[in-house]
Design a protein around this motif. Structure first.
Motif, PDB file in Angstrom:
ATOM      1  N   CYS A 151      -4.074   5.214  -2.070  1.00 50.97           N
ATOM      2  CA  CYS A 151      -3.812   5.302  -0.632  1.00 50.97           C
ATOM      3  C   CYS A 151      -3.102   6.601  -0.286  1.00 50.97           C
ATOM      4  CB  CYS A 151      -2.970   4.115  -0.169  1.00 50.97           C
ATOM      5  SG  CYS A 151      -3.833   2.534  -0.179  1.00 50.97           S
ATOM      6  N   PRO A 197       0.809  -1.229   0.000  1.00 50.63           N
ATOM      7  CA  PRO A 197       0.000   0.000   0.000  1.00 50.63           C
ATOM      8  C   PRO A 197       0.838   1.274   0.000  1.00 50.63           C
ATOM      9  CG  PRO A 197      -0.079  -1.057   2.147  1.00 50.63           C
ATOM     10  CD  PRO A 197       0.612  -2.013   1.234  1.00 50.63           C
ATOM     11  N   GLN A 205      -6.217   3.415   3.488  1.00 54.17           N
ATOM     12  CA  GLN A 205      -4.797   3.255   3.181  1.00 54.17           C
ATOM     13  C   GLN A 205      -4.331   1.792   3.244  1.00 54.17           C
ATOM     14  OE1 GLN A 205      -2.574   6.037   5.628  1.00 54.17           O
ATOM     15  NE2 GLN A 205      -2.994   7.694   4.193  1.00 54.17           N
TER      16      GLN A 205
END
Length: 437
Positions: A72, A66, A97
């Motif tokens: 994100c 991520p 996120q």
């Protein structure tokens, strides 16, 4: 301007010589003298080789990073949804996120091939490993075939690269492949994609191949009939194996083995040389433009961008044909809010303490995320990219070449001076009055 490449169909026929005759005789003799080799190999030996074909062996569940995800980083789903749009089973969720991959993922690899920042990873299907697989097959065989598990339906042979979907190869990887090899084809029987549950795969590989063909001027072959597949080794590979077997005949008699490694070693050396060249790019970038931002964050090259840049080092003329857009900064409209810098997970954007914004286009993945998050209209706009910036020159090699040129010029001047002095000496001797007898 570089001459565009032509596909493998244009390869000139090579003259058959005496060494080729010996190779054919050896092959025929081995086939006659060892008729039970294939049978004995199937009855015993390596369990992995005797394992029945299982499509799952050529697929792999991806995992996500991520920290590289544009969605994100920006907190906005409007910035980038490429992976979610290409996923045929809606298995990707990006929230708070985090990037989650559901259990019903069919492991097609499309999310990895379309993600500009390489959020998704697998052990065996990274861009560099895919390139290496194709390179090995294309270097050793007359033809290398890229296919999928549904199209093949059996264990792949040495020149067949079996993937969960042909769309798992990215545009930039195709570019590198077509730059270096002219004997790569896709094998897909007609109608196989129509019945596949990877419903977005066909469009994906068509788009990726079309871009790579446009940029290189080369073409990917296509084969739909399995009976027409060519599994012969290249002439060069056969010759190197034959010479190796001849030189090492006595050793093989002692060891009771048949190494024939010269051809394989040559292919391995080519792959290793290519890998070292790609790794060297990072150091060259560091020397030329730096790879750390004002905030001491390291700019990152994706594997795909590194493959593209590696191909351009081999043929700088291809830069004339590659068409990409990159963000351009207008300082009169920018408020230096920093949203673009925060969103760029490759750290290609840097805002220094004096309020200057710099875009390192070598690290830019052309994703447009910075433009989409910018609150000031026109402060960042996508414009045609100067692809020559992706050609990174080796400063040490260039300096060494300049020194060699200067040395040659100095030697040439010394030679000319010596010739002139010698000529003057001869002339003076000729003009000297001879002593009378």
């Amino acid at each position: 301007m570089s001459e565009k490449r032509v596909g493998g169909e244009g390869r000139m026929a090579e003259k058959h010589d005496f060494l080729d005759d010996l190779i054919d005789i050896q092959s025929d003799w081995q086939a006659l003298s060892n008729p039970l080799d294939a049978l004995m190999g199937s009855l015993g030996g390596n369990d992995a080789e005797n394992k029945p074909y299982d499509p799952a062996d050529y697929k792999e569940q991806p995992w996500a990073n991520p920290n590289r995800c544009l969605q994100c980083a920006s907190g906005s789903a409007e910035v980038c949804r490429r992976c979610q749009e290409v996923c045929p089973v809606d298995a990707i969720d990006i929230h708070n996120q985090t990037v989650s991959i559901a259990e019903h993922c069919i492991q097609c690899g499309l999310c990895d091939s379309v993600c500009p920042t390489e959020v998704f990873n697998t052990r065996r299907h990274t861009p560099r490993k895919l390139y290496d697989q194709v390179a090995r097959a294309a270097s050793a065989y007359n033809k290398a075939y890229i296919t999928c598990t549904r199209a093949l339906g059996r264990k792949p042979l040495g020149n067949e690269i079996c993937l969960p979907c042909v769309g798992a190869i990215s545009r930039d990887t195709w570019f590198a492949i077509l730059t270096d090899f002219d004997n790569v084809s896709v094998y897909l029987p007609f109608g196989v994609c129509d019945k596949c549950r990877t419903t977005t795969g066909e469009k994906t590989y068509c788009d990726h191949i079309a871009s790579a063909e446009t940029w290189t001027g080369a073409s990917v072959g296509f084969e739909s009939d399995e009976a027409a597949l060519d599994h012969d080794l290249t002439r060069a590979y056969k010759r190197s194996q034959f010479l190796s077997s001849s030189v090492n005949a006595a050793e093989r008699l002692v060891m009771r083995s048949t190494p024939l490694l010269a051809g394989a070693q040559a292919v391995a050396n080519r792959i290793n040389t290519h890998a070292r060249a790609l790794d060297k790019l990072q150091n060259q970038l560091d020397e030329s433009i730096g790879i750390r931002t004002t905030n001491n964050r390291q700019a990152m090259l994706t594997q795909n961008r590194r493959l593209m840049m590696g191909a351009l080092q081999h043929d700088e003329g291809l830069a004339d044909f590659v068409k990409l857009e990159a963000p351009m900064w207008d300082s009169t409209r920018c408020t230096l809010c920093g949203e673009c810098e925060k969103t760029c997970t490759m750290h290609a954007i840097d805002i220094d303490e004096r309020g200057n914004l710099m875009i390192r286009q070598q690290f830019c993945t052309n994703c447009e995320a910075c433009v989409r998050v910018c609150p000031e209209a026109g402060a960042l706009v996508m414009q045609p990219m100067d692809i020559t910036q992706l050609v990174v020159h080796d400063r040490q090699a260039e300096e060494a070449e300049r020194m060699r040129i200067r040395a040659r010029e100095r030697a040439q001047r010394m030679l000319e001076t010596g010739k002139k002095q010698l000529g003057d000496l001869v002339e003076s001797l000729e003009e000297t009055p001879k002593d009378k007898d």
